[in-house]
Design a protein around this motif. Structure first.
Motif, PDB file in Angstrom:
ATOM      1  N   UNK A 101       0.806  -1.222   0.000  1.00 21.21           N
ATOM      2  CA  UNK A 101       0.000   0.000   0.000  1.00 21.21           C
ATOM      3  C   UNK A 101       0.842   1.277   0.000  1.00 21.21           C
ATOM      4  N   UNK A 102       1.906   1.308   0.783  1.00 15.64           N
ATOM      5  CA  UNK A 102       2.700   2.537   0.899  1.00 15.64           C
ATOM      6  C   UNK A 102       3.733   2.632  -0.215  1.00 15.64           C
ATOM      7  N   UNK A 103       4.591   1.625  -0.317  1.00 17.29           N
ATOM      8  CA  UNK A 103       5.729   1.718  -1.227  1.00 17.29           C
ATOM      9  C   UNK A 103       5.308   1.576  -2.689  1.00 17.29           C
ATOM     10  N   UNK A 104       4.408   0.615  -2.958  1.00 22.49           N
ATOM     11  CA  UNK A 104       4.080   0.350  -4.367  1.00 22.49           C
ATOM     12  C   UNK A 104       2.968   1.247  -4.908  1.00 22.49           C
ATOM     13  N   UNK A 105       1.962   1.563  -4.083  1.00 24.85           N
ATOM     14  CA  UNK A 105       0.775   2.218  -4.640  1.00 24.85           C
ATOM     15  C   UNK A 105       0.593   3.665  -4.161  1.00 24.85           C
ATOM     16  N   UNK A 106       0.372   3.861  -2.871  1.00 27.33           N
ATOM     17  CA  UNK A 106       0.003   5.195  -2.384  1.00 27.33           C
ATOM     18  C   UNK A 106       1.164   6.187  -2.473  1.00 27.33           C
ATOM     19  N   UNK A 107       2.371   5.735  -2.134  1.00 24.31           N
ATOM     20  CA  UNK A 107       3.522   6.636  -2.126  1.00 24.31           C
ATOM     21  C   UNK A 107       3.756   7.330  -3.469  1.00 24.31           C
ATOM     22  N   UNK A 108       3.929   6.562  -4.558  1.00 25.92           N
ATOM     23  CA  UNK A 108       4.181   7.223  -5.855  1.00 25.92           C
ATOM     24  C   UNK A 108       3.065   8.179  -6.272  1.00 25.92           C
ATOM     25  N   UNK A 109       1.819   7.788  -6.048  1.00 25.50           N
ATOM     26  CA  UNK A 109       0.711   8.649  -6.484  1.00 25.50           C
ATOM     27  C   UNK A 109       0.618   9.928  -5.655  1.00 25.50           C
ATOM     28  N   UNK A 110       0.718   9.810  -4.330  1.00 27.69           N
ATOM     29  CA  UNK A 110       0.581  10.989  -3.477  1.00 27.69           C
ATOM     30  C   UNK A 110       1.738  11.975  -3.674  1.00 27.69           C
ATOM     31  N   UNK A 159      12.961  14.979 -11.937  1.00 23.92           N
ATOM     32  CA  UNK A 159      13.088  13.528 -11.734  1.00 23.92           C
ATOM     33  C   UNK A 159      13.846  13.234 -10.439  1.00 23.92           C
ATOM     34  N   UNK A 160      14.972  13.918 -10.234  1.00 24.46           N
ATOM     35  CA  UNK A 160      15.771  13.703  -9.009  1.00 24.46           C
ATOM     36  C   UNK A 160      14.934  14.057  -7.769  1.00 24.46           C
ATOM     37  N   UNK A 161      14.189  15.155  -7.854  1.00 22.63           N
ATOM     38  CA  UNK A 161      13.385  15.589  -6.704  1.00 22.63           C
ATOM     39  C   UNK A 161      12.291  14.591  -6.363  1.00 22.63           C
ATOM     40  N   UNK A 162      11.594  14.091  -7.375  1.00 26.18           N
ATOM     41  CA  UNK A 162      10.500  13.146  -7.118  1.00 26.18           C
ATOM     42  C   UNK A 162      11.044  11.845  -6.534  1.00 26.18           C
ATOM     43  N   UNK A 163      12.178  11.370  -7.048  1.00 27.94           N
ATOM     44  CA  UNK A 163      12.778  10.150  -6.490  1.00 27.94           C
ATOM     45  C   UNK A 163      13.161  10.360  -5.023  1.00 27.94           C
ATOM     46  N   UNK A 164      13.767  11.516  -4.722  1.00 30.97           N
ATOM     47  CA  UNK A 164      14.146  11.808  -3.334  1.00 30.97           C
ATOM     48  C   UNK A 164      12.942  11.956  -2.423  1.00 30.97           C
ATOM     49  N   UNK A 165      11.927  12.655  -2.889  1.00 37.05           N
ATOM     50  CA  UNK A 165      10.723  12.843  -2.068  1.00 37.05           C
ATOM     51  C   UNK A 165      10.003  11.517  -1.832  1.00 37.05           C
ATOM     52  N   UNK A 166       9.970  10.658  -2.855  1.00 36.87           N
ATOM     53  CA  UNK A 166       9.288   9.363  -2.700  1.00 36.87           C
ATOM     54  C   UNK A 166      10.012   8.490  -1.675  1.00 36.87           C
ATOM     55  N   UNK A 167      11.345   8.497  -1.725  1.00 38.50           N
ATOM     56  CA  UNK A 167      12.120   7.724  -0.732  1.00 38.50           C
ATOM     57  C   UNK A 167      11.859   8.258   0.676  1.00 38.50           C
ATOM     58  N   UNK A 168      11.882   9.578   0.816  1.00 40.68           N
ATOM     59  CA  UNK A 168      11.628  10.204   2.114  1.00 40.68           C
ATOM     60  C   UNK A 168      10.209   9.898   2.602  1.00 40.68           C
ATOM     61  N   UNK A 169       9.242   9.959   1.680  1.00 34.41           N
ATOM     62  CA  UNK A 169       7.843   9.663   2.031  1.00 34.41           C
ATOM     63  C   UNK A 169       7.724   8.237   2.586  1.00 34.41           C
ATOM     64  N   UNK A 170       8.345   7.276   1.910  1.00 34.79           N
ATOM     65  CA  UNK A 170       8.242   5.879   2.357  1.00 34.79           C
ATOM     66  C   UNK A 170       8.836   5.690   3.750  1.00 34.79           C
ATOM     67  N   UNK A 171      10.003   6.290   3.972  1.00 40.04           N
ATOM     68  CA  UNK A 171      10.668   6.146   5.278  1.00 40.04           C
ATOM     69  C   UNK A 171       9.798   6.737   6.389  1.00 40.04           C
ATOM     70  N   UNK A 172       9.302   7.955   6.189  1.00 40.69           N
ATOM     71  CA  UNK A 172       8.499   8.617   7.218  1.00 40.69           C
ATOM     72  C   UNK A 172       7.177   7.881   7.442  1.00 40.69           C
ATOM     73  N   UNK A 211       7.976   3.965 -11.327  1.00 42.41           N
ATOM     74  CA  UNK A 211       6.827   4.831 -11.045  1.00 42.41           C
ATOM     75  C   UNK A 211       7.261   6.257 -10.721  1.00 42.41           C
ATOM     76  N   UNK A 212       8.223   6.403  -9.818  1.00 40.49           N
ATOM     77  CA  UNK A 212       8.595   7.753  -9.378  1.00 40.49           C
ATOM     78  C   UNK A 212       9.459   8.481 -10.413  1.00 40.49           C
TER      79      UNK A 212
END
Length: 274
Positions: A101-110, A159-172, A211-212
């Motif tokens: 739910x977080x890593x595969x689906x909700x994280x990239x979309x949000x 692209x770099x920003x979205x990848x970084x934000x997605x990683x940060x989102x998943x961790x938090x 995705x990201x």
């Protein structure tokens, strides 16, 4: 019969229009890359400066908003999963639920939606105003290709920003999930991390990057394309900004849906179901 033919005709026009739009956007991507490689009017330092500014605005300044969103999503999802998994006696499946739910689906979309709302609109309006104020023509008169100076660095920075934000989102989000489990069920940290590690697969890395990475490219390519579509009047800028948001959301959602469908079809084929 006439109504059916009219609907088919309308559908055909819509598909043709979207295919033409996609082809023009892809052509702009190719020309931007080609101009960056071949055109030496501006140096690497200037391009790197634009990339850094884009990362600062899109990535760094969005961290507070992403933090709040990630904590909320992680907490809500863990509460929902605990209430259902506890009834079914499957608390050990909590890692699988969060990874899916977080890593595969909700994280990239949000994350993509936040970037569209903050940075996609900003880029579309900035480029649109540059076009309306003839700043792009001024660049061309100085021998600077606007595609390599405006489009390429913003896309790379995005692209770099979205990848970084997605990683940060998943961790938090996963940290927020643990805090809730600790408070509600007093779940040990080792049990929580073991459950996550068992659920994490190498395919998750590929899904994360696809995705990201492509969401970041889609958002900034579409936003730049819409900004460059302004003719001369500043009154066009709000319209192209709105269109950039709509098109970015449609393309990002369709792309995420395609990746998820291909992944789960591959899983079913591996299991011998199809």
């Amino acid at each position: 019969m006439t109504s059916l033919l009219a609907q088919i005709d309308s559908l055909g026009r819509s598909v043709t229009k979207n295919l033409e739009y996609t082809a023009r956007v892809l052509l702009m991507v190719y020309l931007s890359l080609r101009a960056t490689i071949l055109d030496k009017a501006q140096g690497f330092r200037q391009i790197f400066g634009v990339i850094s500014a884009q990362i600062y605005f899109t990535g760094w300044q969005a961290l507070p908003l992403i933090s709040v969103l990630a904590l909320g999503v992680g907490s809500i999802m863990i509460l929902q999963s605990l209430s259902n998994l506890s009834l079914l006696g499957g608390t050990q499946m909590i890692g699988n639920f969060l990874i899916v739910m977080v890593l595969r689906e909700a994280g990239p979309l949000l994350v993509a939606l936040v970037v569209i709302a903050r940075s996609g609109t900003a880029v579309a309006s900035e480029v649109g105003n540059m076009r309306a104020n003839r700043e792009i023509e001024a660049l061309e008169s100085m021998g600077i290709n606007p595609l390599s100076f405006i489009v390429f660095p913003r896309v790379i920075g995005g692209i770099i920003s979205v990848l970084g934000l997605a990683f940060y989102f998943n961790v938090i989000a996963l940290i927020g999930g643990f805090l809730v489990t600790r408070f509600v069920q007093d779940m040990p940290f080792t049990f929580y991390t073991d459950s996550l590690m068992k659920a994490f697969a190498k395919e998750d890395v590929l899904i994360f990057l696809l995705k990201n990475g492509f969401s970041g490219m889609i958002i900034f390519v579409v936003s730049c394309f819409q900004g460059l579509s302004v003719k001369r009047s500043p009154h066009e800028v709000p319209q192209v900004t709105t269109q950039a948001v709509v098109n970015s959301i449609i393309f990002v959602v369709i792309f995420n849906l395609m990746i998820s469908a291909l992944f789960y079809l591959n899983q079913l084929r591996t299991l011998g179901v199809v």
